[in-house]
Design a protein around this motif. Structure first.
Motif, PDB file in Angstrom:
ATOM      1  N   ARG A 124      25.003  75.356  46.543  1.00  0.00           N
ATOM      2  CA  ARG A 124      24.281  76.668  46.885  1.00  0.00           C
ATOM      3  C   ARG A 124      24.532  77.635  45.710  1.00  0.00           C
ATOM      4  O   ARG A 124      25.502  77.708  45.035  1.00  0.00           O
ATOM      5  N   SER A 125      23.661  78.627  45.788  1.00  0.00           N
ATOM      6  CA  SER A 125      23.575  79.916  44.651  1.00  0.00           C
ATOM      7  C   SER A 125      24.435  80.960  45.252  1.00  0.00           C
ATOM      8  O   SER A 125      24.526  81.012  46.571  1.00  0.00           O
ATOM      9  N   ILE A 126      25.250  81.692  44.626  1.00  0.00           N
ATOM     10  CA  ILE A 126      25.579  83.035  44.820  1.00  0.00           C
ATOM     11  C   ILE A 126      24.788  84.162  44.163  1.00  0.00           C
ATOM     12  O   ILE A 126      24.744  84.184  42.962  1.00  0.00           O
ATOM     13  N   GLY A 160      17.907  74.693  41.803  1.00  0.00           N
ATOM     14  CA  GLY A 160      17.956  75.105  43.218  1.00  0.00           C
ATOM     15  C   GLY A 160      18.348  76.467  43.735  1.00  0.00           C
ATOM     16  O   GLY A 160      18.345  76.719  45.212  1.00  0.00           O
ATOM     17  N   GLY A 188      19.956  79.096  52.817  1.00  0.00           N
ATOM     18  CA  GLY A 188      20.208  80.503  51.929  1.00  0.00           C
ATOM     19  C   GLY A 188      21.357  80.395  51.079  1.00  0.00           C
ATOM     20  O   GLY A 188      22.355  79.810  51.019  1.00  0.00           O
ATOM     21  N   PRO A 189      21.072  81.491  50.033  1.00  0.00           N
ATOM     22  CA  PRO A 189      22.291  81.425  49.345  1.00  0.00           C
ATOM     23  C   PRO A 189      23.292  82.650  49.619  1.00  0.00           C
ATOM     24  O   PRO A 189      23.147  83.180  50.711  1.00  0.00           O
ATOM     25  N   ILE A 190      24.567  82.545  49.128  1.00  0.00           N
ATOM     26  CA  ILE A 190      25.385  83.478  49.427  1.00  0.00           C
ATOM     27  C   ILE A 190      25.222  84.934  48.735  1.00  0.00           C
ATOM     28  O   ILE A 190      25.082  84.744  47.461  1.00  0.00           O
ATOM     29  N   LEU A 191      25.371  85.964  49.516  1.00  0.00           N
ATOM     30  CA  LEU A 191      25.173  87.169  48.717  1.00  0.00           C
ATOM     31  C   LEU A 191      26.541  88.111  48.777  1.00  0.00           C
ATOM     32  O   LEU A 191      27.159  88.100  49.781  1.00  0.00           O
ATOM     33  N   LEU A 192      27.146  88.526  47.745  1.00  0.00           N
ATOM     34  CA  LEU A 192      28.205  89.357  47.652  1.00  0.00           C
ATOM     35  C   LEU A 192      27.927  90.396  48.439  1.00  0.00           C
ATOM     36  O   LEU A 192      26.842  90.924  48.548  1.00  0.00           O
ATOM     37  N   LEU A 195      22.982  80.840  55.767  1.00  0.00           N
ATOM     38  CA  LEU A 195      23.626  79.901  55.231  1.00  0.00           C
ATOM     39  C   LEU A 195      23.409  78.416  55.526  1.00  0.00           C
ATOM     40  O   LEU A 195      22.866  77.229  54.820  1.00  0.00           O
ATOM     41  N   ARG A 207      12.697  77.229  50.082  1.00  0.00           N
ATOM     42  CA  ARG A 207      13.503  78.138  49.259  1.00  0.00           C
ATOM     43  C   ARG A 207      13.616  79.338  50.105  1.00  0.00           C
ATOM     44  O   ARG A 207      12.631  80.182  50.456  1.00  0.00           O
ATOM     45  N   ALA A 218      28.923  71.985  46.677  1.00  0.00           N
ATOM     46  CA  ALA A 218      28.711  73.325  46.134  1.00  0.00           C
ATOM     47  C   ALA A 218      27.768  73.604  45.425  1.00  0.00           C
ATOM     48  O   ALA A 218      27.794  74.504  44.650  1.00  0.00           O
ATOM     49  N   PRO A 272      25.627  76.665  40.049  1.00  0.00           N
ATOM     50  CA  PRO A 272      26.156  75.450  39.372  1.00  0.00           C
ATOM     51  C   PRO A 272      25.399  74.474  39.157  1.00  0.00           C
ATOM     52  O   PRO A 272      24.050  74.112  40.008  1.00  0.00           O
ATOM     53  N   GLY A 289      34.917  76.300  51.758  1.00  0.00           N
ATOM     54  CA  GLY A 289      35.118  75.553  50.677  1.00  0.00           C
ATOM     55  C   GLY A 289      34.447  75.916  49.241  1.00  0.00           C
ATOM     56  O   GLY A 289      34.222  75.006  48.475  1.00  0.00           O
ATOM     57  N   TYR A 290      33.538  76.828  49.425  1.00  0.00           N
ATOM     58  CA  TYR A 290      32.448  76.910  48.407  1.00  0.00           C
ATOM     59  C   TYR A 290      33.401  77.675  47.180  1.00  0.00           C
ATOM     60  O   TYR A 290      33.949  78.685  47.123  1.00  0.00           O
ATOM     61  N   GLY A 291      33.307  77.331  46.106  1.00  0.00           N
ATOM     62  CA  GLY A 291      34.095  77.905  44.808  1.00  0.00           C
ATOM     63  C   GLY A 291      35.533  77.793  44.678  1.00  0.00           C
ATOM     64  O   GLY A 291      36.017  78.146  43.866  1.00  0.00           O
TER      65      GLY A 291
END
Lengths: 255, 255
Positions: free
Chosen positions: A188-190, A164, B165-169, B161, B188, A186, A179, B249-251
């Motif tokens: 989604r990717s980071i 994913g 989309g993914p989360i970016l630091l 999001l 994607r 949870a 994950p 609530g992610y992670g």
């Protein structure tokens, strides 16, 4: 480039023989190795890989010289030619008509190995879900899941995509953490900068899979960017987006 | 830091008054501006924002000095304090006890504006799906979709999001492109280095939304990293992963 190595998967023995013949006729020195063997001489100028991404990954772990891949597997993101294009390759080789596509490796603490695609920590099929803690300079995250994957941009079109994850352009200075079958929402990717040192702790011992190879059971690893890089030789018209359009249909003009 | 600006959303007028009072009593010079107005004097040392991420985004477009946000909206990724924490803030201000969280802006060609979160090209609700072409240095991609979004790491916890989309630091040197409701299976995201100049062409004129503000209809834009940066002052114990755990609530450790 005069001294070449050929690394081929067994099914492509015939193709490897033809290529060797062609290269010897052109005056190249050729070393020869089947992909189940260890490469004896890795001091060649260029290693030619005949096989799929799996064979290419294996070769990338064994040599430090540039690589060029001939697609003989299913997807072949790492390949630059098909096995039907020996003539085109010979011409490009004579004229040194390549661009270098540099890719970054990961290293996993305490293990004498590198990683071009991805590091995966994953439970056995009959094992219960695990608690995973990921920490890096800027914080920590927790997942209750089957496992966790950390992928390079190179690996982002592989198993990471199946889980994913997003696609990362090859020159993006980032990794992506995804994950595997996480509890709740949870999934989604980071994406994190590639200068982060990532500690992964699992509450049980689980399989550590690096570029598809099982290294046994671990409960704690540290992953970071390695100094090792690889140069993949590409035809001058190589285009990553063309390859994701062709191979994945992603971003392709359909109608 | 002696000269402070306060930028507040109307609903928080009372809170803004209290904070102004507190700051004047401490000997600070205070400028004062409601978020529907233009900031008159943006030569202050620090702009204090009372409101949600929307108000903060607006302020970020108007000033070049550091910003500090007090959460008065729903999410508040850009906020550093809640409106109940004026005393803690005053103490931190006296001791200059902050870390600077630097964020990158985008700029959109030919438009005299910056973008902290995201650039969105999207059709009207009653318009047919559009053909989108994205091109950058390394190639081009096509989508048949309702629209397309290019988000910064800062924007990756926002609308990007919601689109999958993914989360970016925050310190990832990358952007993320996500199609809006694409045809077939191309949903994607793709992550690209932030030094890419991205051209987006649409076969019809569609809405250009920058940080939530509609700039009218466009069919072609170029987006790239801007030299403009912003410094968000954070308490020294600020932690981005803590904020995605709390707010999304992610992670988060759940059980």
């Amino acid at each position: 480039m005069k001294h070449l190595g050929i690394f081929y998967k067994p099914e492509l023995f015939g193709k490897a023989e033809s290529l060797k013949e062609l290269l010897l006729n052109e005056g190249y020195i050729v070393d020869y190795c089947e992909s189940s063997e260890r490469i004896k001489n890795n001091k060649v100028d260029l290693t030619i890989v005949l096989g799929g991404d799996g064979t290419f990954l294996k070769a990338s772990h064994l040599v430090n010289n540039p690589l060029v891949g001939f697609k003989g597997g299913r997807l072949g993101f790492l390949s630059s030619y098909t096995v039907e294009e020996f003539d085109k390759f010979l011409k490009d080789l004579k004229n040194n008509n390549f661009v270098s596509d540099e890719r970054t490796f990961l290293k996993v603490s305490d293990l004498n190995t590198f990683c071009l695609n991805e590091v995966l920590l994953v439970k056995d099929p009959d094992q219960k879900m695990v608690d995973i803690k990921i920490s890096f300079q800027d914080g920590e995250l927790f997942f209750h899941a089957d496992g966790i994957m950390l992928s390079t941009p190179t690996g982002s079109t592989g198993y990471s995509l199946s889980l994913g994850g997003p696609i990362l352009l090859p020159n993006t200075k980032a990794f992506v953490i995804t994950p595997v079958a996480p509890q709740f929402l949870a999934s989604r990717s980071i994406v994190i900068p590639d200068n982060e040192k990532v500690n992964i702790e699992v509450d049980k011992r689980v399989n550590l899979i690096i570029d598809g190879v099982n290294f046994g059971k671990f409960s704690k690893i540290t992953v970071m960017k390695s100094k090792k890089k690889i140069s993949i030789l590409r035809p001058v018209d190589y285009d990553f987006t063309k390859s994701i359009k062709e191979k994945l249909g992603y971003g392709k003009k359909i109608l």
